[in-house]
Design a protein around this motif. Structure first.
Motif, mmCIF file in Angstrom:
data_model
loop_
_atom_site.group_PDB
_atom_site.id
_atom_site.type_symbol
_atom_site.label_atom_id
_atom_site.label_comp_id
_atom_site.label_asym_id
_atom_site.label_seq_id
_atom_site.Cartn_x
_atom_site.Cartn_y
_atom_site.Cartn_z
ATOM 1 N N LEU A 40 -8.417 96.647 -56.544
ATOM 2 C CA LEU A 40 -9.220 97.789 -56.960
ATOM 3 C C LEU A 40 -9.316 98.793 -55.824
ATOM 4 C CD1 LEU A 40 -12.133 96.007 -58.841
ATOM 5 C CD2 LEU A 40 -10.226 97.249 -59.826
ATOM 6 N N PRO A 41 -9.193 100.066 -56.112
ATOM 7 C CA PRO A 41 -9.315 101.058 -55.035
ATOM 8 C C PRO A 41 -10.747 101.123 -54.526
ATOM 9 C CG PRO A 41 -9.145 102.134 -57.160
ATOM 10 C CD PRO A 41 -8.938 100.662 -57.398
ATOM 11 N N ARG A 42 -10.875 101.414 -53.260
ATOM 12 C CA ARG A 42 -12.208 101.544 -52.655
ATOM 13 C C ARG A 42 -12.795 102.906 -53.062
ATOM 14 N NH1 ARG A 42 -13.420 98.005 -48.488
ATOM 15 N NH2 ARG A 42 -11.704 96.632 -47.969
ATOM 16 N N PRO A 43 -14.118 102.951 -53.243
ATOM 17 C CA PRO A 43 -14.717 104.244 -53.589
ATOM 18 C C PRO A 43 -14.565 105.229 -52.430
ATOM 19 C CG PRO A 43 -16.411 102.565 -53.255
ATOM 20 C CD PRO A 43 -15.085 101.883 -53.162
ATOM 21 N N LEU A 44 -14.373 106.493 -52.774
ATOM 22 C CA LEU A 44 -14.223 107.518 -51.747
ATOM 23 C C LEU A 44 -15.550 107.860 -51.089
ATOM 24 C CD1 LEU A 44 -11.776 109.896 -53.630
ATOM 25 C CD2 LEU A 44 -11.229 108.194 -51.896
ATOM 26 N N ILE A 45 -16.621 107.738 -51.845
ATOM 27 C CA ILE A 45 -17.951 108.053 -51.328
ATOM 28 C C ILE A 45 -18.702 106.733 -51.164
ATOM 29 C CG2 ILE A 45 -20.118 109.268 -51.799
ATOM 30 C CD1 ILE A 45 -18.492 111.174 -53.546
ATOM 31 N N PRO A 46 -19.292 106.504 -50.005
ATOM 32 C CA PRO A 46 -20.023 105.242 -49.843
ATOM 33 C C PRO A 46 -21.214 105.180 -50.790
ATOM 34 C CG PRO A 46 -20.427 106.706 -47.988
ATOM 35 C CD PRO A 46 -19.377 107.347 -48.838
ATOM 36 N N ILE A 47 -21.485 104.009 -51.283
ATOM 37 C CA ILE A 47 -22.615 103.802 -52.179
ATOM 38 C C ILE A 47 -23.880 103.739 -51.330
ATOM 39 C CG2 ILE A 47 -23.662 102.234 -53.852
ATOM 40 C CD1 ILE A 47 -20.775 101.370 -54.553
ATOM 41 N N ILE A 48 -24.824 104.607 -51.649
ATOM 42 C CA ILE A 48 -26.062 104.684 -50.875
ATOM 43 C C ILE A 48 -27.157 103.978 -51.658
ATOM 44 C CG2 ILE A 48 -27.778 106.235 -49.876
ATOM 45 C CD1 ILE A 48 -25.514 108.318 -49.649
ATOM 46 N N VAL A 49 -27.733 102.998 -51.034
ATOM 47 C CA VAL A 49 -28.827 102.259 -51.646
ATOM 48 C C VAL A 49 -30.110 102.723 -50.979
ATOM 49 C CG1 VAL A 49 -29.785 99.975 -52.057
ATOM 50 C CG2 VAL A 49 -27.304 100.296 -52.049
ATOM 51 N N PRO A 50 -31.101 103.186 -51.757
ATOM 52 C CA PRO A 50 -32.339 103.664 -51.124
ATOM 53 C C PRO A 50 -33.067 102.521 -50.426
ATOM 54 C CG PRO A 50 -32.586 103.606 -53.500
ATOM 55 C CD PRO A 50 -31.156 103.283 -53.190
ATOM 56 N N LEU A 51 -33.725 102.873 -49.348
ATOM 57 C CA LEU A 51 -34.510 101.881 -48.610
ATOM 58 C C LEU A 51 -35.726 101.484 -49.429
ATOM 59 C CD1 LEU A 51 -34.396 103.538 -45.085
ATOM 60 C CD2 LEU A 51 -33.074 101.579 -45.886
ATOM 61 N N PRO A 52 -36.178 100.252 -49.270
ATOM 62 C CA PRO A 52 -37.399 99.868 -49.985
ATOM 63 C C PRO A 52 -38.584 100.666 -49.446
ATOM 64 C CG PRO A 52 -36.710 98.144 -48.475
ATOM 65 C CD PRO A 52 -35.645 99.181 -48.456
ATOM 66 N N PRO A 53 -39.593 100.891 -50.275
ATOM 67 C CA PRO A 53 -40.757 101.661 -49.804
ATOM 68 C C PRO A 53 -41.533 100.883 -48.749
ATOM 69 C CG PRO A 53 -41.166 100.768 -51.985
ATOM 70 C CD PRO A 53 -39.747 100.460 -51.659
ATOM 71 N N ALA A 54 -42.267 101.622 -47.958
ATOM 72 C CA ALA A 54 -43.118 100.999 -46.940
ATOM 73 C C ALA A 54 -44.223 100.217 -47.628
ATOM 74 C CB ALA A 54 -43.696 102.081 -46.032
#
Length: 101
Positions: free
Chosen positions: A14-28
């Motif tokens: 499978l080709p790698r995504p061109l844009i990195p997948i951004i996962v939001p940080l958990p809330p404080a």
């Protein structure tokens, strides 16, 4: 022509995504969760079909001026101007609903 009995099948990488997948940080601690905004439908979509909405082309062609104005304003159709003729309002509404007159 391919002979499936003799052909070899192999896994493709499978080709790698061109844009990195951004996962939001958990809330404080104690902060509200990071949720996407609530989508609120526009007023016409929330109201459903207007009672004056024409069900056929004949009904559209027979709409009176005041009924056309009511529909145009109810659906927030852009381009409504004071002094428009009934035919101009009819064409504007027809284009808004995707009908070619």
């Amino acid at each position: 022509m391919a002979n499936l009995a003799q052909d070899t099948l192999f896994a493709l990488e499978l080709p790698r995504p061109l844009i990195p997948i951004i996962v939001p940080l958990p809330p404080a601690a104690g902060a509200p969760p990071n949720l996407p905004p609530t989508i609120v439908p526009d007023a016409p979509a929330a109201l459903g079909v207007h009672p004056l909405f024409p069900s056929t082309m004949d009904a559209l062609n027979n709409l009176s001026g005041p009924n056309l104005t009511t529909l145009l304003l109810a659906y927030n159709v852009p381009g409504v101007m004071a002094g428009m003729t009934v035919q101009a309002r009819r064409v504007l509404f027809a284009r808004f609903i995707g009908v070619i007159m």
